[in-house]
Design a protein around this motif. Structure first.
Motif, PDB file in Angstrom:
ATOM      1  N   VAL A 119      52.931   5.412  84.506  1.00  0.00           N
ATOM      2  CA  VAL A 119      53.206   4.930  86.323  1.00  0.00           C
ATOM      3  C   VAL A 119      53.678   5.480  86.932  1.00  0.00           C
ATOM      4  N   LEU A 120      54.260   7.056  85.990  1.00  0.00           N
ATOM      5  CA  LEU A 120      54.975   7.947  87.217  1.00  0.00           C
ATOM      6  C   LEU A 120      53.711   8.923  88.000  1.00  0.00           C
ATOM      7  N   PHE A 121      52.854   8.499  87.268  1.00  0.00           N
ATOM      8  CA  PHE A 121      51.474   8.952  88.017  1.00  0.00           C
ATOM      9  C   PHE A 121      50.988   8.708  89.568  1.00  0.00           C
ATOM     10  N   ASP A 122      50.355   7.210  88.942  1.00  0.00           N
ATOM     11  CA  ASP A 122      50.328   6.096  90.101  1.00  0.00           C
ATOM     12  C   ASP A 122      51.093   6.035  90.623  1.00  0.00           C
ATOM     13  N   LEU A 123      53.023   6.003  90.760  1.00  0.00           N
ATOM     14  CA  LEU A 123      53.223   6.148  91.581  1.00  0.00           C
ATOM     15  C   LEU A 123      53.420   7.321  92.675  1.00  0.00           C
ATOM     16  N   LEU A 124      52.769   8.277  92.075  1.00  0.00           N
ATOM     17  CA  LEU A 124      52.917   9.652  92.876  1.00  0.00           C
ATOM     18  C   LEU A 124      51.201   8.895  93.617  1.00  0.00           C
ATOM     19  N   LEU A 125      50.216   8.669  92.858  1.00  0.00           N
ATOM     20  CA  LEU A 125      49.387   8.600  93.946  1.00  0.00           C
ATOM     21  C   LEU A 125      49.231   8.013  94.710  1.00  0.00           C
ATOM     22  N   ARG A 126      50.837   6.735  94.177  1.00  0.00           N
ATOM     23  CA  ARG A 126      50.648   5.416  95.760  1.00  0.00           C
ATOM     24  C   ARG A 126      51.104   6.242  96.953  1.00  0.00           C
ATOM     25  N   SER A 127      52.024   7.040  96.791  1.00  0.00           N
ATOM     26  CA  SER A 127      52.838   7.819  97.911  1.00  0.00           C
ATOM     27  C   SER A 127      52.813   7.736  98.887  1.00  0.00           C
ATOM     28  N   PHE A 128      51.053   9.250  98.500  1.00  0.00           N
ATOM     29  CA  PHE A 128      50.146   9.879  99.312  1.00  0.00           C
ATOM     30  C   PHE A 128      49.657   9.129 100.591  1.00  0.00           C
ATOM     31  N   GLU A 129      49.348   7.296 100.275  1.00  0.00           N
ATOM     32  CA  GLU A 129      49.296   6.208 100.919  1.00  0.00           C
ATOM     33  C   GLU A 129      50.506   6.132 101.745  1.00  0.00           C
ATOM     34  N   THR A 130      51.398   5.465 100.469  1.00  0.00           N
ATOM     35  CA  THR A 130      52.948   5.591 102.184  1.00  0.00           C
ATOM     36  C   THR A 130      53.056   6.098 102.159  1.00  0.00           C
ATOM     37  N   PHE A 131      53.365   7.573 102.199  1.00  0.00           N
ATOM     38  CA  PHE A 131      54.310   8.341 102.389  1.00  0.00           C
ATOM     39  C   PHE A 131      53.218   9.461 103.683  1.00  0.00           C
ATOM     40  N   PRO A 132      52.105   9.578 103.691  1.00  0.00           N
ATOM     41  CA  PRO A 132      51.369  10.575 103.823  1.00  0.00           C
ATOM     42  C   PRO A 132      52.376  12.001 104.576  1.00  0.00           C
ATOM     43  N   ILE A 133      51.116  12.985 103.655  1.00  0.00           N
ATOM     44  CA  ILE A 133      51.141  14.136 104.315  1.00  0.00           C
ATOM     45  C   ILE A 133      51.031  14.260 106.086  1.00  0.00           C
ATOM     46  N   GLY A 134      52.831  15.185 106.570  1.00  0.00           N
ATOM     47  CA  GLY A 134      52.733  15.452 107.891  1.00  0.00           C
ATOM     48  C   GLY A 134      53.446  14.338 108.328  1.00  0.00           C
ATOM     49  N   SER A 135      53.650  13.191 107.531  1.00  0.00           N
ATOM     50  CA  SER A 135      54.353  12.527 108.099  1.00  0.00           C
ATOM     51  C   SER A 135      56.408  12.368 108.134  1.00  0.00           C
ATOM     52  N   GLY A 136      56.792  13.491 107.494  1.00  0.00           N
ATOM     53  CA  GLY A 136      58.216  13.723 107.576  1.00  0.00           C
ATOM     54  C   GLY A 136      58.271  14.336 106.033  1.00  0.00           C
ATOM     55  N   GLY A 137      59.743  14.007 105.854  1.00  0.00           N
ATOM     56  CA  GLY A 137      59.828  14.282 105.065  1.00  0.00           C
ATOM     57  C   GLY A 137      61.620  13.333 104.182  1.00  0.00           C
ATOM     58  N   PRO A 138      62.228  13.266 103.102  1.00  0.00           N
ATOM     59  CA  PRO A 138      63.613  12.406 103.021  1.00  0.00           C
ATOM     60  C   PRO A 138      64.848  12.453 103.795  1.00  0.00           C
ATOM     61  N   GLU A 139      64.713  11.050 104.061  1.00  0.00           N
ATOM     62  CA  GLU A 139      66.199  11.027 104.319  1.00  0.00           C
ATOM     63  C   GLU A 139      67.812  10.893 104.421  1.00  0.00           C
ATOM     64  N   SER A 140      68.361  11.347 105.089  1.00  0.00           N
ATOM     65  CA  SER A 140      69.241  11.575 104.648  1.00  0.00           C
ATOM     66  C   SER A 140      70.042  10.857 103.470  1.00  0.00           C
ATOM     67  N   ASP A 141      69.762   9.027 104.263  1.00  0.00           N
ATOM     68  CA  ASP A 141      69.487   7.750 103.109  1.00  0.00           C
ATOM     69  C   ASP A 141      68.946   7.799 101.859  1.00  0.00           C
ATOM     70  N   ASP A 142      68.103   8.204 101.745  1.00  0.00           N
ATOM     71  CA  ASP A 142      67.396   8.718 100.424  1.00  0.00           C
ATOM     72  C   ASP A 142      68.491   9.631  99.325  1.00  0.00           C
ATOM     73  N   PHE A 143      69.111  10.423 100.136  1.00  0.00           N
ATOM     74  CA  PHE A 143      69.940  11.761  99.119  1.00  0.00           C
ATOM     75  C   PHE A 143      71.277  10.834  99.084  1.00  0.00           C
TER      76      PHE A 143
END
Length: 260
Positions: A148-172
């Motif tokens: 499940v973790l690897f699946d979420l990691l793969l999906r993260s590249f689609e929903t959070f593509p490379i170059g679109s930014g990083g984690p925000e302060s709310d995430d921390f």
């Protein structure tokens, strides 16, 4: 016979397309439980990260052409590392809370001095904490949590593509609040054993007052340790269910960090 020719720009573009997912994956494998254990060689983790990056690279959206040696490339690399560390650190909080619960139980039993090296954290922890850590690892693998973790990691590249930014302060802040919930959950895991052992200690105190000639140090520690093991054995069914809930509670936050 036709021959394949590669230009320098094609090789550079291919290497950059492989480097960005490799940074995110390797950062997550560095801190996530099971894969981030001290017993696992660093070369093994890096090899697994490289293999995963190579497998998922054809499925990724188009990677922006950013020079990895430029300032923008360094910023993107830091962003990818923060995303991977954030996803793995959430599960690390779960296992740390379970170790905290085991430490509270061990101190109540009088086994705080009996410690061993934790296979995940690589630090000295009481034996009860190590037992709960191994139990949590087995439950995590039995639930296919790694898949499940690897699946979420793969999906993260689609929903959070490379170059679109990083984690925000709310995430921390969400990760910090999740850690406080994990601490409260750890106390709930340890509460039945701690409360029961408190009653045993109170009974030992009553016995000492009723029979002062009785050597409480000779019989008190064996009784407390035996009672602790019996309580852990009796609470094992509910303990496994609680650990499973802990692991499942981490998945929504991982999805939030990955923008899934």
């Amino acid at each position: 016979m036709s021959t394949l020719t590669f230009e320098a720009n094609d090789i550079l573009r291919w290497a950059v397309s492989l480097a960005w997912p490799f940074v995110r994956i390797s950062a997550m494998l560095l801190v996530v439980p099971v894969f981030g254990a001290r017993q696992i060689n660093t070369r093994v983790r890096l090899g697994l990260a490289l293999l995963l990056a190579f497998l998922i690279m054809p499925q990724l959206p188009e990677v922006p052409a950013i020079d990895p040696l430029s300032v923008g490339g360094v910023v993107v690399a830091i962003q990818q590392a923060l995303i991977g560390i954030g996803m793995g650190f959430i599960l690390t909080l779960v296992f740390s809370a379970i170790n905290q619960a085991g430490e509270a139980i061990a101190l109540s039993m009088g086994l705080g001095f009996a410690s061993a090296v934790d296979p995940i954290g690589g630090v000295q922890v009481p034996m009860i904490s190590q037992y709960l850590s191994i139990l949590a690892t087995l439950i995590f693998l039995a639930m296919n949590g790694h898949l499940v973790l690897f699946d979420l990691l793969l999906r993260s590249f689609e929903t959070f593509p490379i170059g679109s930014g990083g984690p925000e302060s709310d995430d921390f802040w969400h990760i910090a609040s999740f850690g406080s919930r994990m601490f409260a959950g750890a106390m709930l895991i340890a509460l039945p054993a701690v409360a029961s052992l408190l009653l045993v200690n109170l009974a030992m105190g009553v016995v000492t007052r009723a029979a002062p000639q009785l050597n409480i140090f000779a019989i008190g520690f064996p009784i407390t340790i035996l009672a602790g093991f019996l309580i852990v054995l009796l609470t094992l069914p509910s303990l496994t269910a609680r650990i499973g809930e802990f692991v499942l509670s981490a998945l929504p936050l991982i999805e939030r960090i990955a923008r899934i």
